[in-house]
Design a protein around this motif. Structure first.
Motif, PDB file in Angstrom:
ATOM      1  N   ALA A   1     -10.632  -2.573 -15.837  1.00 36.52           N
ATOM      2  CA  ALA A   1     -10.108  -1.428 -15.075  1.00 36.52           C
ATOM      3  C   ALA A   1     -10.597  -1.513 -13.637  1.00 36.52           C
ATOM      4  CB  ALA A   1     -10.543  -0.115 -15.723  1.00 36.52           C
ATOM      5  N   HIS A   2     -11.850  -1.897 -13.464  1.00 41.66           N
ATOM      6  CA  HIS A   2     -12.420  -2.065 -12.121  1.00 41.66           C
ATOM      7  C   HIS A   2     -11.662  -3.175 -11.374  1.00 41.66           C
ATOM      8  CE1 HIS A   2     -15.357  -2.246  -8.910  1.00 41.66           C
ATOM      9  NE2 HIS A   2     -15.457  -3.545  -9.106  1.00 41.66           N
ATOM     10  N   LYS A   3     -11.400  -4.288 -12.058  1.00 43.84           N
ATOM     11  CA  LYS A   3     -10.664  -5.394 -11.433  1.00 43.84           C
ATOM     12  C   LYS A   3      -9.285  -4.928 -10.975  1.00 43.84           C
ATOM     13  CE  LYS A   3      -7.690  -8.159 -13.393  1.00 43.84           C
ATOM     14  NZ  LYS A   3      -6.962  -9.198 -14.116  1.00 43.84           N
ATOM     15  N   TYR A   4      -8.548  -4.284 -11.880  1.00 40.80           N
ATOM     16  CA  TYR A   4      -7.196  -3.848 -11.535  1.00 40.80           C
ATOM     17  C   TYR A   4      -7.210  -2.856 -10.378  1.00 40.80           C
ATOM     18  CZ  TYR A   4      -5.214  -6.236 -15.571  1.00 40.80           C
ATOM     19  OH  TYR A   4      -4.809  -7.194 -16.471  1.00 40.80           O
ATOM     20  N   ALA A   5      -8.143  -1.920 -10.382  1.00 40.43           N
ATOM     21  CA  ALA A   5      -8.222  -0.942  -9.293  1.00 40.43           C
ATOM     22  C   ALA A   5      -8.576  -1.625  -7.975  1.00 40.43           C
ATOM     23  CB  ALA A   5      -9.262   0.135  -9.632  1.00 40.43           C
ATOM     24  N   TRP A   6      -9.542  -2.555  -8.030  1.00 39.22           N
ATOM     25  CA  TRP A   6      -9.974  -3.248  -6.818  1.00 39.22           C
ATOM     26  C   TRP A   6      -8.813  -4.045  -6.221  1.00 39.22           C
ATOM     27  CZ3 TRP A   6     -10.621  -7.935  -4.478  1.00 39.22           C
ATOM     28  CH2 TRP A   6     -11.568  -8.004  -3.467  1.00 39.22           C
ATOM     29  N   LEU A   7      -8.123  -4.814  -7.059  1.00 40.14           N
ATOM     30  CA  LEU A   7      -7.020  -5.622  -6.552  1.00 40.14           C
ATOM     31  C   LEU A   7      -5.825  -4.767  -6.125  1.00 40.14           C
ATOM     32  CD1 LEU A   7      -7.288  -8.683  -8.888  1.00 40.14           C
ATOM     33  CD2 LEU A   7      -7.270  -8.749  -6.406  1.00 40.14           C
ATOM     34  N   ARG A   8      -5.586  -3.685  -6.834  1.00 39.04           N
ATOM     35  CA  ARG A   8      -4.496  -2.783  -6.424  1.00 39.04           C
ATOM     36  C   ARG A   8      -4.755  -2.283  -5.014  1.00 39.04           C
ATOM     37  NH1 ARG A   8      -5.081   2.257  -6.400  1.00 39.04           N
ATOM     38  NH2 ARG A   8      -6.490   2.374  -8.176  1.00 39.04           N
ATOM     39  N   ARG A   9      -5.978  -1.847  -4.761  1.00 39.60           N
ATOM     40  CA  ARG A   9      -6.312  -1.340  -3.424  1.00 39.60           C
ATOM     41  C   ARG A   9      -6.322  -2.457  -2.384  1.00 39.60           C
ATOM     42  NH1 ARG A   9     -10.039   1.511  -6.614  1.00 39.60           N
ATOM     43  NH2 ARG A   9     -11.686   0.076  -5.997  1.00 39.60           N
ATOM     44  N   ALA A  10      -6.883  -3.608  -2.735  1.00 43.57           N
ATOM     45  CA  ALA A  10      -7.060  -4.699  -1.772  1.00 43.57           C
ATOM     46  C   ALA A  10      -5.780  -5.466  -1.488  1.00 43.57           C
ATOM     47  CB  ALA A  10      -8.123  -5.672  -2.280  1.00 43.57           C
ATOM     48  N   VAL A  11      -4.894  -5.550  -2.474  1.00 48.05           N
ATOM     49  CA  VAL A  11      -3.718  -6.399  -2.316  1.00 48.05           C
ATOM     50  C   VAL A  11      -2.421  -5.606  -2.332  1.00 48.05           C
ATOM     51  CG1 VAL A  11      -2.443  -8.358  -3.280  1.00 48.05           C
ATOM     52  CG2 VAL A  11      -4.930  -8.367  -3.320  1.00 48.05           C
ATOM     53  N   LEU A  12      -2.234  -4.773  -3.325  1.00 46.26           N
ATOM     54  CA  LEU A  12      -0.940  -4.096  -3.477  1.00 46.26           C
ATOM     55  C   LEU A  12      -0.738  -2.936  -2.512  1.00 46.26           C
ATOM     56  CD1 LEU A  12      -0.610  -3.975  -7.373  1.00 46.26           C
ATOM     57  CD2 LEU A  12       0.390  -5.626  -5.782  1.00 46.26           C
ATOM     58  N   GLU A  13      -1.822  -2.240  -2.160  1.00 48.52           N
ATOM     59  CA  GLU A  13      -1.668  -1.030  -1.353  1.00 48.52           C
ATOM     60  C   GLU A  13      -2.152  -1.177   0.083  1.00 48.52           C
ATOM     61  OE1 GLU A  13      -3.603   1.978  -3.690  1.00 48.52           O
ATOM     62  OE2 GLU A  13      -2.013   1.934  -5.200  1.00 48.52           O
ATOM     63  N   THR A  14      -2.575  -2.341   0.462  1.00 46.47           N
ATOM     64  CA  THR A  14      -3.076  -2.562   1.817  1.00 46.47           C
ATOM     65  C   THR A  14      -1.925  -2.965   2.730  1.00 46.47           C
ATOM     66  OG1 THR A  14      -5.188  -3.257   0.939  1.00 46.47           O
ATOM     67  CG2 THR A  14      -4.711  -3.895   3.198  1.00 46.47           C
ATOM     68  N   ARG A  15      -1.856  -2.358   3.874  1.00 42.83           N
ATOM     69  CA  ARG A  15      -0.859  -2.716   4.886  1.00 42.83           C
ATOM     70  C   ARG A  15      -1.595  -3.089   6.154  1.00 42.83           C
ATOM     71  NH1 ARG A  15       2.315  -3.523   1.298  1.00 42.83           N
ATOM     72  NH2 ARG A  15       3.565  -1.895   0.414  1.00 42.83           N
ATOM     73  N   PRO A  16      -1.406  -4.249   6.733  1.00 44.85           N
ATOM     74  CA  PRO A  16      -0.686  -5.384   6.168  1.00 44.85           C
ATOM     75  C   PRO A  16      -1.385  -5.868   4.901  1.00 44.85           C
ATOM     76  CG  PRO A  16      -1.934  -6.081   8.081  1.00 44.85           C
ATOM     77  CD  PRO A  16      -2.093  -4.579   7.977  1.00 44.85           C
TER      78      PRO A  16
END
Length: 178
Positions: free
Chosen positions: A17-32
């Motif tokens: 869960a920590h991995k998914y949240a971290w990557l979601r924030r770092a990769v999927l929701e970061t602009r750029p």
């Protein structure tokens, strides 16, 4: 050892869960999208996770995060229970991250024997017999890596333990159509 009998603990689910949240924030929701530092950190902490994050639809990726959080709030369950619920990718990715990390650590620490699956298993058995049991038998491992011990052997080994072809495992991990 068959992977489906492996217990996926609430602690491991929490880690995912920590991995998914971290990557979601770092990769999927970061602009750029993402920074080089974030990508390097993800690759270091969860080998193979960038492929998952890039290939799995963001909605499905967020569902995996939710499943992992739910798993962290329940009791330990076998991989087979996750599979029966259509959520096997979460525990299989957890195992694949570990297997890949073990291969990478071995290759970095044993330059003269880095391609030798027999030496890898011997060393892993000496250091951590429980983790050595997560790999196929010596003869099977040798057959899975005829060109030497590379990171692809982690995926091939996991597929073998699951009783799947590598393509079936990849379909589950990356949410591909059959």
């Amino acid at each position: 050892m068959c992977v489906w009998n492996t217990v996926f603990s609430a602690q491991e689910a929490n880690s995912m869960a920590h991995k998914y949240a971290w990557l979601r924030r770092a990769v999927l929701e970061t602009r750029p999208p993402h920074s080089r530092e974030a990508l390097r950190e993800a690759a270091r902490r969860w080998p193979g996770s960038l492929r998952e994050c890039q290939r799995v639809h963001p909605q499905r990726y967020r569902a995996r995060e939710r499943w992992a959080r739910e798993g962290a709030e329940t009791s330990d369950r076998a991989y087979t229970a996750w599979h029966a619920e259509g959520k096997a990718a979460v525990c299989l990715w957890s195992e694949l991250h570990r297997l890949t990390a073990e291969v990478l650590a071995w290759r970095a620490s044993a330059p003269t024997e880095r391609e030798d699956p027999v030496a890898f298993l011997r060393d892993l058995t000496r250091r951590d017999p429980e983790r050595a049991a997560a790999w196929p038998a010596r003869e099977v491992l040798i057959a899975l890596c005829p060109r030497g011990l590379g990171t692809k052997v982690a995926e091939a080994s996991l597929a073998h333990r699951a009783g799947w072809t590598p393509l079936e495992l990849r379909a589950c991990l990356l949410d591909l159509e059959g």
